[in-house]
Design an enzyme around this catalytic site. Structure first.
Site, PDB file in Angstrom:
ATOM      1  N   GLY A 249       3.162   6.289   2.344  1.00  0.00           N
ATOM      2  CA  GLY A 249       2.614   7.589   1.991  1.00  0.00           C
ATOM      3  C   GLY A 249       1.849   7.602   0.684  1.00  0.00           C
ATOM      4  O   GLY A 249       1.672   8.647   0.061  1.00  0.00           O
TER       5      GLY A 249
ATOM      6  N   ASP B  54       1.894  -3.318   7.458  1.00  0.00           N
ATOM      7  CA  ASP B  54       2.755  -2.957   6.332  1.00  0.00           C
ATOM      8  C   ASP B  54       2.229  -3.557   5.008  1.00  0.00           C
ATOM      9  O   ASP B  54       2.112  -4.771   4.885  1.00  0.00           O
ATOM     10  CB  ASP B  54       4.167  -3.483   6.658  1.00  0.00           C
ATOM     11  CG  ASP B  54       5.241  -2.883   5.791  1.00  0.00           C
ATOM     12  OD1 ASP B  54       4.911  -2.190   4.819  1.00  0.00           O
ATOM     13  OD2 ASP B  54       6.419  -3.128   6.083  1.00  0.00           O
TER      14      ASP B  54
ATOM     15  N   ASP C 120      11.370   3.739   2.981  1.00  0.00           N
ATOM     16  CA  ASP C 120      12.183   3.437   4.167  1.00  0.00           C
ATOM     17  C   ASP C 120      13.353   4.405   4.349  1.00  0.00           C
ATOM     18  O   ASP C 120      14.059   4.733   3.389  1.00  0.00           O
ATOM     19  CB  ASP C 120      12.756   2.014   4.060  1.00  0.00           C
ATOM     20  CG  ASP C 120      11.674   0.973   4.212  1.00  0.00           C
ATOM     21  OD1 ASP C 120      10.483   1.346   4.249  1.00  0.00           O
ATOM     22  OD2 ASP C 120      12.024  -0.214   4.297  1.00  0.00           O
TER      23      ASP C 120
HETATM   24  C1  GLA Z   1       9.072  -2.323   4.984  1.00  0.00           C
HETATM   25  C2  GLA Z   1       8.861  -1.238   6.024  1.00  0.00           C
HETATM   26  C3  GLA Z   1      10.035  -1.239   6.986  1.00  0.00           C
HETATM   27  C4  GLA Z   1      10.134  -2.612   7.656  1.00  0.00           C
HETATM   28  C5  GLA Z   1      10.251  -3.701   6.598  1.00  0.00           C
HETATM   29  C6  GLA Z   1      10.149  -5.090   7.201  1.00  0.00           C
HETATM   30  O1  GLA Z   1      10.167  -2.067   4.173  1.00  0.00           O
HETATM   31  O2  GLA Z   1       8.729   0.023   5.415  1.00  0.00           O
HETATM   32  O3  GLA Z   1       9.868  -0.236   7.965  1.00  0.00           O
HETATM   33  O4  GLA Z   1       8.996  -2.812   8.446  1.00  0.00           O
HETATM   34  O5  GLA Z   1       9.234  -3.586   5.619  1.00  0.00           O
HETATM   35  O6  GLA Z   1      10.188  -6.103   6.258  1.00  0.00           O
END
Ligand code: GLA
Length: 495
Positions: free
Chosen positions: A299, A260, A320
Site C-alpha cells: 500500500g 512482491d 502482512d
Molecule cells: C511478503 C508478502 C506476503 C508473502 C511473503 C512471501 O511478506 O506480503 O504476502 O508473499 O512476502 O515471502
C-alpha cells in the site's frame, strides 16, 4: 616485561582478526541458498559495521567479542532500538555463525568465509522505462477468488500440497462456490539456467506438469515473484529478467502473478514503483496469455492511484495479515478511505484470508469473511483445505455472503456509523439493494440497531440475514440485532 609484550601481541592480533566482510551461505532443503554478509570492524572487544542480506542492509547497533571468542551482534531495529541478535564464535581464525533456520526448524551453525570488500550490496540500478498506460487485461471483473499457500505453509509448501489443495477445492465445494485460483506464493523458485531462464526448486520438480494438473480440475494456477533480485523469503526474483520470466510462466500455463516488492526496495525508491510495476505489466501483456496481475507493495506510494495504469488487477493496501483478531480487524476496519478506488477489474487487497488457521474463533472468522466481502476484497483462502472442518467450510462457502463480495457493481463498503466498538458498514449493490454489516468489536454482546433512514432506505423492502440464511420480518423503523462479542450481523436489503 616479556609477558607484557606477549600479551600486547596477542591483543593486537585479536583486535584485527574479525575485521573484514564475511559471507554466510545458508542452504535450505529445497536447494535455495541465502547469503548474509557480515561486514565487521573490530576494535579491541568492540565490533561495529553492518549486516546485509538480499532485502536489508542493517547497521550493527552494538557488538562485542569476549575473551573466549564469543561474538554477540545486535542489529539496529526500528527507531534505532535494538533489533535482531546474531551469535557467533570466533576461534583459530574461523567464524561460526548461528543462523535461524526456516520456520519450525532449529538454528544452525554455519562457518563463514571471507568475502571481497563491498560484496553483498545491491546490484546496479536498471533504469525503469518511461511511464505509459498499459491497457486493462480484461480480467478480474469481480474480485479474484481462490487459495494461496503463504498464510498456512509459508516456505514449506510443496507441489504435492498444491495438488492436494486443488483436489480439496473441488471435493470440499470451494470450487462450486467460486474459488478458482490455486496460487503458489514464495519459495517455489530455483536458480536460473545458463540461458538465464528461471527454474523451480526441488519442492516443485515440474511446474508445467503441476499447472496441467490444476487445469485438469477446471481450476487456474498462480505464481509469485519480485521485481527485485530476490523475493522476500530470499529466492530468485525477476530483476532484469522480466520479459523472460513472463514468457516462462506463460509457457507453463500460469494464470495469475503476485509481484512482491521485497528486495527491489534496495535498488529503487518508492517513487519508482509505478514504472517498475509497469515493466512487468508490459511483460505479461506481451506473452499474449491472460494473467491476473496482483501488486504487492504493502500500500505504499498511493498504489491505488496508478495500479490500474500498469494493468494491475489488485493491489495490497497494507502490510502482512496475521491470524489474529487484532491484525485482521486493524486491517479490515482501516480500509474506509480507499473505497473509491475499487472498481471492476481493479481491487483494493487487504491481504489474504486467515479463516481456518486456528488463531481466531468461528465468530471472528465470520467477521473476517463478512468484512472482506463488504470490502469487495479478493477472497484467497489461506488455510489447509484438506483438513478444513465443516464449520470453516461453511464460513468460506456461504453463497449469499460470496454474492456480496462478487457483486458486479464492484462498489466497496464504507463505514456508515461508529459508536465505540460497534460499527455499521454499508455496500451498495448492483441491483439497487444494500448489504449491511453490523459489527461488534467489543468482547461482550451488544444490541445494535440501524435505522433505515440513516442508510437512505425508504419504503418496505425484503431483508435477509445472510449468516442465519433466513428472511427477517420487516420493521418500518429499522433492523436491530443482538450481536455477539467479536461478531457480526450481516443483512441484505432488497431494492
Ligand atoms: C511478503 C508478502 C506476503 C508473502 C511473503 C512471501 O511478506 O506480503 O504476502 O508473499 O512476502 O515471502
Amino acid at each position: 616485561m616479556k609477558i607484557f609484550m606477549l600479551l600486547a601481541l596477542a591483543m593486537s592480533s585479536y583486535a584485527a582478526d574479525l575485521t573484514g566482510n564475511w559471507l554466510v551461505k545458508q542452504e535450505s532443503p529445497d536447494g535455495n541458498v541465502r547469503e548474509t554478509y557480515l561486514d565487521l570492524k573490530q576494535d579491541g572487544t568492540n565490533i561495529t559495521g553492518a549486516v546485509r542480506n538480499i532485502n536489508r542492509d542493517q547497521k550493527i547497533l552494538s557488538g562485542s567479542m569476549d575473551a573466549d571468542g564469543k561474538v554477540t551482534i545486535v542489529l539496529q531495529g526500528q527507531n534505532n532500538r535494538p533489533g535482531q541478535r546474531i551469535m557467533a564464535k570466533f576461534a583459530n581464525g574461523e567464524l561460526r555463525v548461528t543462523m535461524a533456520g526456516p520456520r519450525g526448524t532449529q538454528p544452525e551453525e554455519i562457518v563463514a568465509t571471507r568475502a571481497a570488500e563491498g560484496a553483498g550490496g545491491p546490484p546496479a540500478k536498471i533504469a525503469p522505462p518511461e511511464l505509459h498506460k498499459v491497457p486493462y487485461n480484461g480480467l478480474a471483473k469481480t474480485p479474484p477468488m481462490g487459495w494461496n499457500s503463504w498464510n498456512k505453509f509459508a516456505g514449506r509448501v510443496t507441489a504435492e500440497d498444491v495438488k492436494g489443495m486443488a483436489d480439496a477445492i473441488v471435493s470440499s465445494g470451494m470450487k462450486a462456490a467460486g474459488y478458482i485460483y490455486v496460487n503458489i506464493d514464495d519459495t517455489w523458485e530455483g536458480m536460473r539456467d545458463t540461458n538465464g531462464n528461471i527454474t523451480s526448486n526441488k519442492k516443485f520438480p515440474d511446474m508445467k506438469g503441476l499447472a496441467d494438473y490444476v487445469h485438469s480440475k477446471g481450476l487456474k494456477i498462480g505464481i509469485y515473484s519480485s521485481p527485485g533480485p530476490k523475493t522476500c523469503a530470499g529466492y530468485e526474483g525477476s530483476y532484469g529478467h522480466e520479459d523472460q520470466d513472463a514468457k516462462t510462466w506463460a509457457s507453463w500455463g500460469i494464470d495469475y502473478l503476485k509481484y512482491d516488492w521485497c528486495s527491489a526496495g534496495r535498488i529503487y525508491k518508492d517513487e519508482d514503483m509505478h514504472a517498475v510495476y509497469q515493466k512487468m505489466g508490459d511483460a505479461l501483456r506481451k506473452t499474449g496469455r491472460p494473467i491476473v496481475y496482483s501488486l504487492c507493495q504493502y500500500g505504499r506510494a498511493d498504489v491505488w492511484t496508478w495500479a490500474p495504469e500498469v494493468s494491475g488487477n489488485l493491489w495490497r493496501t497494507t502490510g502482512d495479515i496475521r491470524d489474529s483478531w487484532d491484525s485482521m480487524t486493524k486491517i479490515g476496519f482501516g480500509q474506509n478511505d480507499l473505497a473509491k478506488w475499487a472498481a471492476p477489474g481493479h481491487w483494493n487487497d487487504p491481504d489474504m484470508l486467515e479463516i481456518g488457521n486456528g488463531g481466531m474463533s468461528n465468530s471472528e472468522y465470520q467477521v473476517h469473511m463478512s468484512l472482506w466481502s463488504l470490502l469487495s476484497a479478493p477472497l484467497l483462502a489461506g488455510n489447509d483445505l484438506r483438513t478444513a472442518t465443516p464449520e470453516i467450510l461453511a464460513i468460506l462457502t456461504n453463497p449469499e455472503v460470496i454474492r456480496i463480495d462478487q457483486d458486479k457493481a464492484g462498489h466497496q463498503a464504507t463505514r456508515l456509523s461508529q459508536n465505540g466498538e460497534q460499527e455499521i458498514w454499508v455496500k451498495d449493490l448492483a441491483d439497487g439493494g444494500k448489504a449491511i454489516g453490523l459489527f461488534n468489536r467489543a468482547t461482550d454482546a451488544a444490541n445494535m440497531q440501524i435505522k433505515w433512514a440513516d442508510a437512505g432506505i425508504t419504503g418496505k423492502r425484503k431483508v435477509r440475514d445472510l449468516w442465519a440464511k433466513s428472511d427477517v420480518k420487516w420493521d418500518d423503523s429499522g433492523y436491530s440485532a443482538q450481536v455477539p462479542g467479536h461478531g457480526v450481523a450481516l443483512i441484505r436489503v432488497s431494492k
